[in-house]
Write a protein that holds these residues in place. Structure first.
Motif, short mmCIF file in Angstrom:
data_model
loop_
_atom_site.label_atom_id
_atom_site.label_comp_id
_atom_site.label_asym_id
_atom_site.label_seq_id
_atom_site.Cartn_x
_atom_site.Cartn_y
_atom_site.Cartn_z
N UNK A 64 67.60 -3.22 95.53
CA UNK A 64 67.44 -4.10 94.39
C UNK A 64 68.70 -4.25 93.54
N UNK A 65 69.75 -3.47 93.87
CA UNK A 65 71.02 -3.57 93.14
C UNK A 65 71.50 -5.00 93.14
N UNK A 66 72.04 -5.42 92.00
CA UNK A 66 72.77 -6.67 91.92
C UNK A 66 74.07 -6.38 91.20
N UNK A 67 75.18 -6.88 91.77
CA UNK A 67 76.49 -6.65 91.16
C UNK A 67 77.14 -8.01 90.93
N UNK A 68 77.99 -8.09 89.91
CA UNK A 68 78.65 -9.36 89.60
C UNK A 68 80.07 -9.08 89.16
N UNK A 69 80.98 -9.93 89.65
CA UNK A 69 82.38 -9.85 89.23
C UNK A 69 82.87 -11.28 89.13
N UNK A 70 82.92 -11.79 87.91
CA UNK A 70 83.34 -13.18 87.74
C UNK A 70 82.36 -14.12 88.39
N UNK A 71 82.86 -14.95 89.30
CA UNK A 71 82.02 -15.94 89.98
C UNK A 71 81.35 -15.38 91.24
N UNK A 72 81.63 -14.14 91.56
CA UNK A 72 81.09 -13.53 92.79
C UNK A 72 80.00 -12.52 92.42
N UNK A 73 78.91 -12.59 93.17
CA UNK A 73 77.82 -11.63 92.94
C UNK A 73 77.24 -11.22 94.28
N UNK A 74 76.51 -10.10 94.28
CA UNK A 74 75.91 -9.60 95.51
C UNK A 74 74.57 -8.97 95.19
N UNK A 75 73.66 -9.06 96.17
CA UNK A 75 72.35 -8.43 96.05
C UNK A 75 72.12 -7.52 97.24
N UNK A 76 71.18 -6.61 97.10
CA UNK A 76 70.94 -5.62 98.15
C UNK A 76 69.45 -5.40 98.34
N UNK A 77 69.00 -5.46 99.61
CA UNK A 77 67.63 -5.12 99.98
C UNK A 77 67.72 -4.09 101.09
N UNK A 78 67.53 -2.83 100.73
CA UNK A 78 67.67 -1.76 101.73
C UNK A 78 66.43 -1.63 102.60
N UNK A 79 65.28 -2.09 102.09
CA UNK A 79 64.04 -1.95 102.87
C UNK A 79 64.04 -2.86 104.09
N UNK A 80 64.61 -4.05 103.92
CA UNK A 80 64.67 -4.98 105.04
C UNK A 80 66.06 -5.06 105.67
N UNK A 81 67.02 -4.40 105.08
CA UNK A 81 68.35 -4.28 105.67
C UNK A 81 69.20 -5.54 105.58
N UNK A 82 69.30 -6.10 104.35
CA UNK A 82 70.22 -7.22 104.21
C UNK A 82 70.82 -7.23 102.81
#
Lengths: 112, 117
Positions: A54-72
């Motif tokens: 469920x982590x979400x990270x952001x740096x300027x215009x770039x962001x990322x999400x994480x779903x470890x249960x489904x692996x993406x």
């Protein structure tokens, strides 16, 4: 065998477009998921390291999400600029060691 | 900090010669990694060290490859004898990797481009 898959392999967008890439990794034995930005003739630079579902990270215009249960994980770039052109690598670190496995990358081309 | 320092930047050698690649990690980083980058296989982990001790060398392609870390500020990757198929870019990376500092990720050196002719 641990496998880290990234898609698409390459992507051509116009300046101002928003875009996203996908990283798939094993959903078991998870420790961390990294994203790196790699410009031609340089070395990879860390963007994010995420460890919690469920982590979400952001740096300027770039962001990322994480779903470890489904692996993406998704990496998003809002309003792409030509200087965003690079290869974006994701890497998976399994629990019990630090044998981080890198994906083949998504090559982004942003046209002005 | 100057970052992870690798030398040489470029190395051209003849088949059969010994090649030594060098790496100075960031001070305080207790993990050091050697990766090889090729077009066919991308970034492959060769070996990594924790507190100067080799932890996993299962990625080292064969006995011609060896790596050492005699102290916290220096590591070498040696290929003896070198072969044309060893031609690649070799990256060294270091990390303070622990759950408390997971945000740091890896810091890569600028790489050594090795060409074996």
């Amino acid at each position: 065998i641990l496998n880290v898959e990234q898609s698409p392999q390459s992507l051509h967008v116009q300046e101002g477009d928003s875009t996203n890439f996908t990283c798939s990794f094993p959903s078991s034995n998870f420790y961390a998921l990294h994203w790196y930005r790699w410009e031609t003739a340089k070395s990879p630079e860390a963007l994010f390291v995420m460890t919690l579902n469920g982590d979400e990270k952001k740096k300027g215009r770039i962001s990322a999400t994480l779903n470890t249960k489904e692996g993406y994980s998704y990496l998003y770039i809002k309003g792409s600029q030509p200087e965003d052109s690079a290869t974006y690598l994701c890497a998976f670190t399994p629990a019990g060691g630090f044998k981080t496995i890198f994906g083949a990358g998504t090559r982004l081309f942003v046209k002005a | 900090d100057a970052g992870v320092i690798q030398s040489p930047r470029h190395e051209v050698t003849e088949m059969g010669q010994e090649v030594t690649l060098r790496c100075k990690p960031i001070s305080g980083h207790d993990y050091l990694f050697w990766y090889r980058q090729t077009m066919m296989r991308g970034l492959e982990l060769l070996i990594y060290f924790n507190n100067n001790v080799p932890i996993d060398d299962s990625g080292m392609p064969e006995d011609r490859f060896s790596a050492k870390m005699p102290n916290a500020s220096f590591s070498t990757l040696k290929i003896q004898p070198s072969e044309p198929r060893d031609s690649a870019v070799y990256f060294c990376a270091s990390s303070p990797f622990s759950r408390d500092s997971a945000n740091y990720g890896y810091t890569f050196g600028s790489g050594t481009r090795l060409t074996v002719v």
